[in-house]
Design a protein around this motif. Structure first.
Motif, PDB file in Angstrom:
ATOM      1  N   GLN A 114     -47.200 -41.639 -12.015  1.00 46.42           N
ATOM      2  CA  GLN A 114     -46.786 -40.610 -11.061  1.00 46.42           C
ATOM      3  C   GLN A 114     -45.261 -40.540 -10.965  1.00 46.42           C
ATOM      4  O   GLN A 114     -44.673 -39.459 -10.948  1.00 46.42           O
ATOM      5  N   ALA A 115     -44.637 -41.722 -10.911  1.00 48.45           N
ATOM      6  CA  ALA A 115     -43.181 -41.763 -10.827  1.00 48.45           C
ATOM      7  C   ALA A 115     -42.550 -41.152 -12.071  1.00 48.45           C
ATOM      8  O   ALA A 115     -41.565 -40.400 -11.986  1.00 48.45           O
ATOM      9  N   ALA A 116     -43.110 -41.464 -13.236  1.00 46.67           N
ATOM     10  CA  ALA A 116     -42.584 -40.924 -14.486  1.00 46.67           C
ATOM     11  C   ALA A 116     -42.702 -39.406 -14.508  1.00 46.67           C
ATOM     12  O   ALA A 116     -41.759 -38.700 -14.898  1.00 46.67           O
ATOM     13  N   VAL A 175     -45.750 -36.155  -5.838  1.00 44.21           N
ATOM     14  CA  VAL A 175     -46.246 -36.615  -7.123  1.00 44.21           C
ATOM     15  C   VAL A 175     -47.160 -35.719  -7.909  1.00 44.21           C
ATOM     16  O   VAL A 175     -46.897 -35.441  -9.046  1.00 44.21           O
ATOM     17  N   SER A 176     -48.255 -35.304  -7.364  1.00 44.81           N
ATOM     18  CA  SER A 176     -49.240 -34.599  -8.159  1.00 44.81           C
ATOM     19  C   SER A 176     -48.682 -33.374  -8.833  1.00 44.81           C
ATOM     20  O   SER A 176     -48.988 -33.090  -9.970  1.00 44.81           O
ATOM     21  N   LEU A 177     -47.831 -32.620  -8.138  1.00 53.03           N
ATOM     22  CA  LEU A 177     -47.325 -31.400  -8.738  1.00 53.03           C
ATOM     23  C   LEU A 177     -46.450 -31.705  -9.929  1.00 53.03           C
ATOM     24  O   LEU A 177     -46.434 -30.976 -10.896  1.00 53.03           O
ATOM     25  N   VAL A 178     -45.674 -32.761  -9.824  1.00 52.32           N
ATOM     26  CA  VAL A 178     -44.792 -33.078 -10.936  1.00 52.32           C
ATOM     27  C   VAL A 178     -45.603 -33.375 -12.168  1.00 52.32           C
ATOM     28  O   VAL A 178     -45.239 -33.015 -13.267  1.00 52.32           O
ATOM     29  N   ALA A 179     -46.684 -34.073 -11.994  1.00 48.37           N
ATOM     30  CA  ALA A 179     -47.517 -34.384 -13.144  1.00 48.37           C
ATOM     31  C   ALA A 179     -47.994 -33.089 -13.782  1.00 48.37           C
ATOM     32  O   ALA A 179     -47.995 -32.950 -14.995  1.00 48.37           O
ATOM     33  N   HIS A 180     -48.370 -32.111 -12.964  1.00 50.33           N
ATOM     34  CA  HIS A 180     -48.837 -30.848 -13.506  1.00 50.33           C
ATOM     35  C   HIS A 180     -47.711 -30.104 -14.202  1.00 50.33           C
ATOM     36  O   HIS A 180     -47.883 -29.542 -15.273  1.00 50.33           O
ATOM     37  N   VAL A 181     -46.527 -30.117 -13.565  1.00 49.15           N
ATOM     38  CA  VAL A 181     -45.388 -29.423 -14.162  1.00 49.15           C
ATOM     39  C   VAL A 181     -45.019 -30.056 -15.490  1.00 49.15           C
ATOM     40  O   VAL A 181     -44.799 -29.388 -16.489  1.00 49.15           O
ATOM     41  N   ALA A 182     -44.953 -31.391 -15.512  1.00 49.21           N
ATOM     42  CA  ALA A 182     -44.559 -32.089 -16.736  1.00 49.21           C
ATOM     43  C   ALA A 182     -45.571 -31.845 -17.842  1.00 49.21           C
ATOM     44  O   ALA A 182     -45.210 -31.719 -19.014  1.00 49.21           O
ATOM     45  N   GLY A 205     -45.963 -43.314  -5.511  1.00 45.68           N
ATOM     46  CA  GLY A 205     -45.550 -42.957  -6.865  1.00 45.68           C
ATOM     47  C   GLY A 205     -44.545 -41.825  -6.870  1.00 45.68           C
ATOM     48  O   GLY A 205     -43.553 -41.854  -7.607  1.00 45.68           O
ATOM     49  N   ASP A 206     -44.786 -40.792  -6.054  1.00 44.67           N
ATOM     50  CA  ASP A 206     -43.829 -39.689  -5.965  1.00 44.67           C
ATOM     51  C   ASP A 206     -42.504 -40.150  -5.390  1.00 44.67           C
ATOM     52  O   ASP A 206     -41.437 -39.767  -5.869  1.00 44.67           O
TER      53      ASP A 206
END
Length: 226
Positions: free
Chosen positions: A51-53, A15-22, A145-146
């Motif tokens: 987080q899922a989004a 999760v956390s990385l995706v938020a940063h990437v997005a 969430g991830d």
């Protein structure tokens, strides 16, 4: 309904990385887009849904597809008026729908999601069974969430790629073992290059708009967990 990874050797996560990437990337106006109406029937916390989004959006972005996530909230059971919001529009392949529900009576605890397809292999509706996902403790490296974001991205993959869309590697594996979960934790559990090309092709070859008829759903396959 397609079986989404058995999650004992497991299935989706990060999760956390995706938020940063997005957050770091700039949307590509020329990239094919898909709008996803997300109904939070399970009443999961806003942070978990965010987080899922972020995770699902980042996964699709890696394939060159822009995901427009619509938070459609929870339905009001006492409201019988016809829906007129953007969330009510469904049209394959550009406007899809996922409903996050606690559980289903006819679905086992090892099933995390289902994608509903018609006889031609097209689909615009899917379910995710959040209580099953949250109760499974195999995804210790990933937040709920991830995991939810990976499951939703997997289901979107089934809706866009159609029948027989499982693969031997990547996000669309029918079973996610410890190696797949490790890839998820490193943000490398993605669509394969061929699947990414197919996603872009499906979205580019079809007119974008609500007048594209949504399919009827004659069958569905559940997503099991090993």
């Amino acid at each position: 309904m397609f079986p989404l990874s058995r999650f004992k050797a497991l299935s989706l996560a990060v999760v956390s990385l995706v938020a940063h990437v997005a957050a770091a990337r700039t949307p590509d106006a020329l990239a094919p887009r898909v709008r996803l109406s997300v109904f939070n029937d399970a009443g999961i916390p806003a942070g978990t849904l965010a987080q899922a989004a972020a995770r699902a959006t980042a996964i699709l972005a890696q394939s060159g597809v822009e995901l427009d996530w619509l938070d459609c909230g929870r339905p009001d059971p006492s409201d019988f008026s016809p829906p007129t919001t953007p969330c009510s529009v469904v049209a394959w392949p550009h406007q899809l729908s996922v409903r996050i529900i606690p559980r289903a009576r006819s679905i086992g605890a090892d099933i995390f999601g289902q994608a509903f397809l018609d006889d031609t292999g097209r689909g615009a509706y899917s379910n995710v069974y959040y209580n099953n996902l949250a109760a499974n403790r195999e995804h210790t490296q990933l937040s709920d969430g991830d995991m939810l974001g990976f499951v939703i991205a997997h289901e979107v993959g089934h809706l866009l790629l159609g029948s027989n869309s499982h693969s031997l590697s990547g996000l669309m594996q029918p079973r996610w073992d410890s190696a797949a979960l490790h890839s998820a934790a490193r943000h490398t559990l993605l669509f394969t290059p061929n699947q990414s090309a197919a996603l872009r092709s499906r979205l580019s070859e079809t007119p974008h708009g609500p007048n594209v008829p949504a399919p009827l759903y004659a069958s569905a396959r559940p997503l099991p967990i090993p």
